[in-house]
Scaffold this motif. Sequence first.
Motif, PDB file in Angstrom:
ATOM      1  N   ALA A 185      -7.379  11.521   3.624  1.00 24.71           N
ATOM      2  CA  ALA A 185      -6.659  12.375   2.685  1.00 24.71           C
ATOM      3  C   ALA A 185      -7.509  13.557   2.260  1.00 24.71           C
ATOM      4  CB  ALA A 185      -6.227  11.554   1.466  1.00 24.71           C
ATOM      5  N   ASP A 186      -8.781  13.306   1.975  1.00 28.56           N
ATOM      6  CA  ASP A 186      -9.694  14.371   1.549  1.00 28.56           C
ATOM      7  C   ASP A 186      -9.768  15.493   2.580  1.00 28.56           C
ATOM      8  OD1 ASP A 186     -10.530  13.529  -0.964  1.00 28.56           O
ATOM      9  OD2 ASP A 186     -12.060  12.198  -0.150  1.00 28.56           O
ATOM     10  N   LEU A 216      -7.658  15.919   5.558  1.00 28.65           N
ATOM     11  CA  LEU A 216      -6.511  16.306   6.386  1.00 28.65           C
ATOM     12  C   LEU A 216      -5.288  16.801   5.620  1.00 28.65           C
ATOM     13  CD1 LEU A 216      -6.540  13.552   9.158  1.00 28.65           C
ATOM     14  CD2 LEU A 216      -7.381  15.898   9.296  1.00 28.65           C
ATOM     15  N   LEU A 217      -5.092  16.374   4.376  1.00 25.31           N
ATOM     16  CA  LEU A 217      -3.869  16.742   3.684  1.00 25.31           C
ATOM     17  C   LEU A 217      -3.762  18.238   3.412  1.00 25.31           C
ATOM     18  CD1 LEU A 217      -2.901  13.977   1.101  1.00 25.31           C
ATOM     19  CD2 LEU A 217      -2.168  14.313   3.460  1.00 25.31           C
ATOM     20  N   CYS A 218      -4.888  18.929   3.405  1.00 25.22           N
ATOM     21  CA  CYS A 218      -4.860  20.382   3.184  1.00 25.22           C
ATOM     22  C   CYS A 218      -5.077  21.163   4.471  1.00 25.22           C
ATOM     23  CB  CYS A 218      -5.897  20.786   2.141  1.00 25.22           C
ATOM     24  SG  CYS A 218      -5.504  20.190   0.482  1.00 25.22           S
ATOM     25  N   GLU A 219      -5.138  20.479   5.598  1.00 21.28           N
ATOM     26  CA  GLU A 219      -5.288  21.173   6.875  1.00 21.28           C
ATOM     27  C   GLU A 219      -3.989  21.916   7.215  1.00 21.28           C
ATOM     28  OE1 GLU A 219      -6.975  22.881   9.411  1.00 21.28           O
ATOM     29  OE2 GLU A 219      -8.275  21.147   9.049  1.00 21.28           O
ATOM     30  N   LYS A 220      -4.090  23.024   7.924  1.00 23.05           N
ATOM     31  CA  LYS A 220      -2.894  23.760   8.338  1.00 23.05           C
ATOM     32  C   LYS A 220      -2.020  22.859   9.208  1.00 23.05           C
ATOM     33  CE  LYS A 220      -4.939  28.394   8.298  1.00 23.05           C
ATOM     34  NZ  LYS A 220      -5.283  29.586   9.126  1.00 23.05           N
ATOM     35  N   HIS A 221      -0.748  22.785   8.863  1.00 29.39           N
ATOM     36  CA  HIS A 221       0.129  21.864   9.593  1.00 29.39           C
ATOM     37  C   HIS A 221       0.269  22.255  11.060  1.00 29.39           C
ATOM     38  CE1 HIS A 221       3.626  24.662   9.524  1.00 29.39           C
ATOM     39  NE2 HIS A 221       3.171  25.007   8.341  1.00 29.39           N
ATOM     40  N   THR A 222       0.091  23.522  11.375  1.00 27.02           N
ATOM     41  CA  THR A 222       0.208  23.951  12.775  1.00 27.02           C
ATOM     42  C   THR A 222      -0.925  23.433  13.640  1.00 27.02           C
ATOM     43  OG1 THR A 222      -0.942  26.020  12.229  1.00 27.02           O
ATOM     44  CG2 THR A 222       1.473  26.038  12.154  1.00 27.02           C
ATOM     45  N   TYR A 268      -0.588   4.946   2.134  1.00 24.43           N
ATOM     46  CA  TYR A 268      -0.508   6.193   2.896  1.00 24.43           C
ATOM     47  C   TYR A 268      -0.274   7.351   1.935  1.00 24.43           C
ATOM     48  CZ  TYR A 268      -0.126   3.172   6.949  1.00 24.43           C
ATOM     49  OH  TYR A 268      -0.375   2.220   7.903  1.00 24.43           O
ATOM     50  N   ALA A 269      -1.117   8.363   2.020  1.00 21.34           N
ATOM     51  CA  ALA A 269      -0.935   9.577   1.230  1.00 21.34           C
ATOM     52  C   ALA A 269      -0.125  10.563   2.061  1.00 21.34           C
ATOM     53  CB  ALA A 269      -2.291  10.175   0.850  1.00 21.34           C
ATOM     54  N   PHE A 270       0.959  11.043   1.495  1.00 21.01           N
ATOM     55  CA  PHE A 270       1.889  11.926   2.207  1.00 21.01           C
ATOM     56  C   PHE A 270       2.010  13.223   1.428  1.00 21.01           C
ATOM     57  CE2 PHE A 270       5.554  13.814   3.960  1.00 21.01           C
ATOM     58  CZ  PHE A 270       5.940  13.153   5.114  1.00 21.01           C
ATOM     59  N   ALA A 323       1.339  11.794   6.973  1.00 16.14           N
ATOM     60  CA  ALA A 323       0.948  10.657   6.134  1.00 16.14           C
ATOM     61  C   ALA A 323      -0.350  10.086   6.698  1.00 16.14           C
ATOM     62  CB  ALA A 323       2.033   9.577   6.139  1.00 16.14           C
ATOM     63  N   VAL A 324      -1.357   9.892   5.854  1.00 18.54           N
ATOM     64  CA  VAL A 324      -2.644   9.355   6.314  1.00 18.54           C
ATOM     65  C   VAL A 324      -3.011   8.113   5.499  1.00 18.54           C
ATOM     66  CG1 VAL A 324      -3.557  11.486   7.275  1.00 18.54           C
ATOM     67  CG2 VAL A 324      -3.886  11.008   4.844  1.00 18.54           C
ATOM     68  N   PHE A 325      -3.626   7.170   6.183  1.00 18.23           N
ATOM     69  CA  PHE A 325      -3.978   5.890   5.578  1.00 18.23           C
ATOM     70  C   PHE A 325      -5.182   6.042   4.647  1.00 18.23           C
ATOM     71  CE2 PHE A 325      -6.089   1.633   5.830  1.00 18.23           C
ATOM     72  CZ  PHE A 325      -5.053   0.876   5.327  1.00 18.23           C
ATOM     73  N   PHE A 326      -5.164   5.266   3.562  1.00 18.09           N
ATOM     74  CA  PHE A 326      -6.347   5.161   2.700  1.00 18.09           C
ATOM     75  C   PHE A 326      -6.538   3.710   2.295  1.00 18.09           C
ATOM     76  CE2 PHE A 326      -2.875   5.968  -0.306  1.00 18.09           C
ATOM     77  CZ  PHE A 326      -3.107   5.028  -1.296  1.00 18.09           C
TER      78      PHE A 326
END
Length: 297
Positions: A228-229, A231-237, A144-146, A213-216
């Motif tokens: 990860a590619d 969603l990790l940079c998506e706005k948290h809101t 999981y990438a967090f 945290a997203v699975f890879f």
Amino acid sequence: MKHRKLLLTRLKYRRKMKGVLSWGEAEERSLKIRNRLTTNWPPVSRGDEEVVFCIPLIGRERAPDWNVVCQLLARTLGSLVHQSNTKWRAIVCSQDEPEAMPPDERITYLPFIAKTGETGKNDSAAKIHQIIEHIKRHGPTSGYAFRLDADDVPHRDLVDYILRDNNGRGYLLDQGYMLDSDMHHGRALGHRSLFPLRIENNTFFKNCGSCLAVFFDKRGTGIGMVLADNLLCEKHTRLAEVSVLAALDLAFVPFPAMCYMIRHGQNDYPGRRTPPVLAPKYWKEIETGFPAIYSQS
């Protein structure tokens, strides 16, 4: 069906009704994720996953106070060293190597190399993408990438919960604490709506970016790093909305899992108000679940 669920999610979590019916790049990206996952869904976890914390760190030149930045990072990394489950890694990406990082082989410093044309004050997204590329080459096969901000503090059982539950999709933190640097004021963040549908502006992920945290899975038949590619940079809101459109079904962690640290001079914005005094019962929970806040050893 997916558009109806999106509308209900927006009604539940948006602070304003403006844009409730809007459609843009984030929504298109979500549908692309949904389509790409079709052939590899549902993912299959195999039990040897790790949590990889992706930590973008401001460079010395832009930092209001580099010494304070390093102290806050040391506390954040100390919270990982305090984790009850040891199966984690942390990758810190910055223009400058921070001082006083804990001497732990699970912690890696990754020098930030800006690509041609990448300028501007906010380079955290570029650093996250560089960390993801590093995971693709050197990270564990699956996990999981967090995304973790360099001043926030995870609950000591966060890694353990993610790896024991191990749903093969991902987790969104809806509960946590907002803590003032004076260690007296703060807020308990979580679900506190008066109505079934809206408005859930007090949830943790609406307030803090250290929430996903997203699975890879880099095996040949796995989903790779697509989550990860994208969603990790998506706005948290907007993560609740995006996950609905992507049919990702992110799970909530069932306890206050993160402390969002504010008003320490490094992440402030004009007009930020001091939160109310935090009730004593919450401080008792924080002392038990977040020992790194009181000790950086």
